[in-house]
Every structure is written in structure tokens, then in C-alpha cells.
Enzyme design. Structure first.
Site: not given
Length: 215
Positions: A55, A169, A98, A143, A19, A166, A10, A12
Site C-alpha cells: 500500500r 492484525n 496502530s 501490538k 483508515e 477491528d 487500535d 484505524d
């Protein structure tokens, strides 16, 4: 073509200490609102695709030129560039997958020697953010599919696949890997990971790559 192993990370808060979308949101004056949505999504409280659209919608009208400013302040997680260097030296393929954005991370990925990058793209027209994501959204399922495709391409068996992340997802790709590493992770990921790392440096993952390569 067969590789010694496959490392999929990943970006971020894993490959990067930040992030990306929050850095961009700083320039739009909406970081607090974006952080709230990000945190809920990483805990698994919100669907990732919906949260990403929400977002990105907050960035509508922002000038494309802020992306260069964001790229200039990226901070790789301590130890991660050395981890990539060691993995590459031992014949591993290294990929970044990502929920972040190509426009921000591609340049750093090239300089770090990353083999593959899969990420989202901002919708941009006439030099401004449209408030939409361009193309398919890279969520947890995407992913995992990328991990499986890279493994097939380089003939890497599951025991020699390591995935790091982390947030919620990242669950699917950690489950699909031979070794799933949760780095300073949210509870939703920690509970399914094979390895949990809480130190500052991602170089702590290196022994787990060595163990995987020996399988």
C-alpha cells in the site's frame, strides 16, 4: 507505578472512523487499490507487513504536505473520546497501537490525552513519500508486545487489561488482554474476541472497562 487499568486500542476503524492510509491514498489517486489490499489484510487473507508495504509503495512521489490535509479531516469514532476521558479520570493508562502512521495520528492523540502511541512511519525524503515504510513495521506481534510492555511498566495484571480492535492484525493483542473487544470487526477478530460491539458508539465499551477494573 501502578495504574487502575490499561486500555490499548487500535486506531484505524477503531479509535478513528477512517483508515488513515486510505485518506492519504485519496491524494495519490489510488484509494481503490489501497482499499482492496486493506480489506484483504484485515480479513486475514494477506500478511499484514507485506500488505502495508504494497500500500505504501503506491504512494511514492506524493508530497509530504498532504499529511496536514489528512490530519484536518480525521474523525474520531463516536464515543471514543468520552471513553478515554472516563478511563483517564479513573486512573487508567490509555495507549494507541496502530498499523497506521505517527505523522497522522500523533497530534490527535496528544489532544485526546493518550499516554502512549505506537505506529508506523512513512519514508519521506526531500518533501516527498519514498514509497517505503521507515523503521520496523507495527504488525500484530508488535501490538501484542507493546501491550505487554505497557502492562509491565504500569504494573497492570492481565485481568485489568482491555484491548480493542477491528481487524485480523489485532488478534494477538486481544488474546493477550483480560478483555478483548472487537468493534464492528471482521470475522477473523470476532471469532476470538471476548466482547463484540456492533453499535455506533465506542462508549459501549465503558461497562467492560468498569468490570475489568473491579477484578
Amino acid at each position: 507505578m501502578s495504574a487502575a487499568g490499561l486500555l490499548v486500542s487500535d486506531v484505524d476503524s477503531t479509535f478513528l472512523a477512517q483508515e488513515v492510509i486510505e485518506l492519504v491514498a485519496d491524494h495519490a489517486g489510488v484509494r481503490d487499490r489501497v482499499e482492496e489490499i486493506t480489506t484483504a489484510a484485515m480479513r486475514g487473507e494477506l500478511d499484514f507487513s507485506q500488505s502495508l508495504r504494497a500500500r505504501v509503495a503506491l504512494l511514492e512521489g506524493l508530497q509530504e504536505s498532504v499529511l496536514a490535509e489528512v490530519r484536518a479531516v480525521l474523525v474520531p469514532t463516536p464515543g471514543v473520546l468520552e471513553l478515554v476521558r472516563r478511563a483517564k479520570a479513573d486512573g487508567w493508562v490509555v495507549a494507541l497501537v496502530s498499523g497506521g502512521f505517527h505523522e497522522v495520528i500523533d497530534e490527535l492523540a496528544v489532544s485526546a490525552g493518550i499516554d502512549h502511541v505506537l505506529a508506523n512511519r512513512f519514508g519521506i525524503e526531500d518533501g516527498r513519500f519514498t514509497g517505503q515504510v521507515s523503521g520496523p513495521i507495527i504488525d500484530g506481534a508488535a501490538k501484542r508486545r507493546a501491550l505487554e510492555e505497557y502492562a509491565a511498566t504500569y504494573d497492570v495484571p492481565v485481568p485489568r487489561i482491555v484491548a480493542m480492535g477491528d481487524g485480523a492484525n489485532d488478534r494477538e493483542m486481544l488474546r493477550a488482554a483480560g478483555t478483548g473487544i472487537a468493534y464492528r470487526a471482521k470475522p477473523a477478530l470476532r471469532e476470538i474476541a471476548d466482547v463484540v460491539l456492533d453499535g455506533e458508539s465506542l462508549l459501549e465499551a465503558w461497562p467492560h472497562l468498569q468490570a475489568a477494573a473491579a477484578r
